[in-house]
Design a protein around this motif. Structure first.
Motif, short mmCIF file in Angstrom:
data_model
loop_
_atom_site.label_atom_id
_atom_site.label_comp_id
_atom_site.label_asym_id
_atom_site.label_seq_id
_atom_site.Cartn_x
_atom_site.Cartn_y
_atom_site.Cartn_z
N THR A 97 4.48 1.98 8.89
CA THR A 97 5.49 2.07 7.84
C THR A 97 6.88 1.76 8.39
N ASP A 98 7.20 2.30 9.56
CA ASP A 98 8.51 2.04 10.19
C ASP A 98 8.68 0.55 10.49
N ILE A 99 7.64 -0.05 11.03
CA ILE A 99 7.71 -1.47 11.39
C ILE A 99 7.88 -2.33 10.15
N GLU A 100 7.10 -2.04 9.13
CA GLU A 100 7.20 -2.83 7.89
C GLU A 100 8.59 -2.69 7.26
N ARG A 101 9.13 -1.48 7.27
CA ARG A 101 10.44 -1.25 6.68
C ARG A 101 11.55 -1.92 7.49
N ASN A 102 11.51 -1.78 8.82
CA ASN A 102 12.58 -2.30 9.67
C ASN A 102 12.53 -3.81 9.88
N LEU A 103 11.32 -4.39 9.95
CA LEU A 103 11.19 -5.82 10.19
C LEU A 103 10.99 -6.63 8.90
N ASN A 104 10.89 -5.95 7.77
CA ASN A 104 10.73 -6.60 6.47
C ASN A 104 9.51 -7.53 6.45
N CYS A 105 8.36 -6.93 6.78
CA CYS A 105 7.10 -7.68 6.80
C CYS A 105 6.00 -6.76 6.29
N CYS A 106 4.87 -7.34 5.93
CA CYS A 106 3.75 -6.54 5.41
C CYS A 106 2.44 -7.03 6.03
N GLY A 107 1.57 -6.10 6.38
CA GLY A 107 0.29 -6.44 6.97
C GLY A 107 0.45 -6.86 8.42
N PHE A 108 -0.65 -6.87 9.14
CA PHE A 108 -0.54 -7.24 10.56
C PHE A 108 -0.72 -8.74 10.75
N ARG A 109 -1.88 -9.26 10.42
CA ARG A 109 -2.14 -10.70 10.59
C ARG A 109 -1.96 -11.49 9.29
N ALA A 110 -2.14 -10.82 8.16
CA ALA A 110 -2.03 -11.51 6.86
C ALA A 110 -1.44 -10.56 5.84
N PHE A 111 -0.68 -11.11 4.92
CA PHE A 111 -0.09 -10.33 3.83
C PHE A 111 -1.10 -10.18 2.71
N ASN A 112 -1.37 -8.92 2.32
CA ASN A 112 -2.28 -8.63 1.23
C ASN A 112 -1.47 -7.95 0.12
N PRO A 113 -1.25 -8.63 -1.01
CA PRO A 113 -0.42 -8.05 -2.08
C PRO A 113 -1.06 -6.83 -2.76
N ASN A 114 -2.34 -6.56 -2.51
CA ASN A 114 -3.00 -5.42 -3.12
C ASN A 114 -2.76 -4.12 -2.36
N GLU A 115 -2.29 -4.21 -1.11
CA GLU A 115 -2.01 -3.01 -0.32
C GLU A 115 -0.56 -2.60 -0.53
N THR A 116 -0.28 -1.33 -0.24
CA THR A 116 1.10 -0.86 -0.34
C THR A 116 1.86 -1.22 0.92
N CYS A 117 3.16 -1.40 0.77
CA CYS A 117 4.00 -1.80 1.90
C CYS A 117 5.39 -1.21 1.69
N ALA A 118 6.06 -0.82 2.79
CA ALA A 118 7.38 -0.20 2.72
C ALA A 118 8.52 -1.21 2.80
N ALA A 119 8.21 -2.48 2.97
CA ALA A 119 9.24 -3.51 3.14
C ALA A 119 9.89 -3.87 1.81
N ASP A 120 11.12 -4.35 1.88
CA ASP A 120 11.84 -4.80 0.68
C ASP A 120 11.21 -6.07 0.09
N CYS A 121 10.64 -6.90 0.93
CA CYS A 121 10.06 -8.16 0.46
C CYS A 121 8.80 -7.95 -0.39
N PHE A 122 8.25 -6.73 -0.36
CA PHE A 122 7.03 -6.45 -1.12
C PHE A 122 7.26 -6.57 -2.63
#
Length: 190
Positions: free
Chosen positions: A107-132
């Motif tokens: 959650t910290d990484i997603e919020r601070n780096l503005n990214c979601c998922g590790f290898r691929a972005f999945n729009p069905n999962e929750t994410c703490a980033a602004d880009c979500f």
């Protein structure tokens, strides 16, 4: 006494960096911060024991300090060498294991780096980033891997430097511990 102050410097740096990370909201895991602060406090007390042992010329405190410092050297040297020896594939594996096993760090990484998922972005999962909100997020792995090699080299180099000051401290403590105390019998030195 300079070796005692270098160990105190390392301990105060650990405590300060942990407090800085939690103060600026970079780290939200109190377990990680608690461990870093506990290690910093432990090292500070060990340095204090060494300082008191040197000032009082107390054989037992100096021996205790020397043994603990030797163990800290072994652990720190091993971790520093491991940080410097990891190749890109091993770093990637280590990051993925860490990603999969820690929710708060994720959650910290997603919020601070503005990214979601590790290898691929999945729009069905929750994410703490602004880009979500816009559904246009990049995966976190390339961003993390870009900095991980630099951070591991930096941490390994700093750890290696301080590990050599610690082995110098062990040697100096051994030498000082075996000297006669001039306050014990001043006439022995005449």
């Amino acid at each position: 006494l300079c070796v005692f102050s270098s160990l105190q410097l390392v301990s105060l740096l650990l405590i300060g960096i942990a407090a800085w990370g939690i103060g600026f909201g970079l780290i939200s895991s109190f377990r990680v911060v608690g461990v870093v602060i506990a290690v910093g406090v432990f090292l500070f007390f060990i340095a204090l024991v060494g300082l008191i042992g040197a000032v009082k010329h107390h054989q037992v405190l100096l021996f205790f300090y020397m043994i603990i410092l030797l163990l800290v050297f072994i652990v720190q040297f091993s971790v520093s060498c491991a940080c410097l020896a990891l190749n890109k594939d091993q770093q990637s594996e280590l990051l993925e294991v860490g990603w999969n096993n820690t929710n708060s760090a994720r959650t910290d990484i997603e919020r601070n780096l503005n990214c979601c998922g590790f290898r691929a972005f999945n729009p069905n999962e929750t994410c703490a980033a602004d880009c979500f909100r816009t559904q246009q997020c990049k995966p976190c792995a390339p961003i993390i891997e870009e900095y991980s090699g630099m951070v591991l080299r930096f941490v390994g180099g700093i750890g290696l430097f301080f590990s050599f000051t610690e082995i110098l401290g062990v040697w100096l403590t051994y030498r000082y511990r075996n000297q006669k105390d001039p306050r014990a019998n001043p006439s022995a030195f005449l």
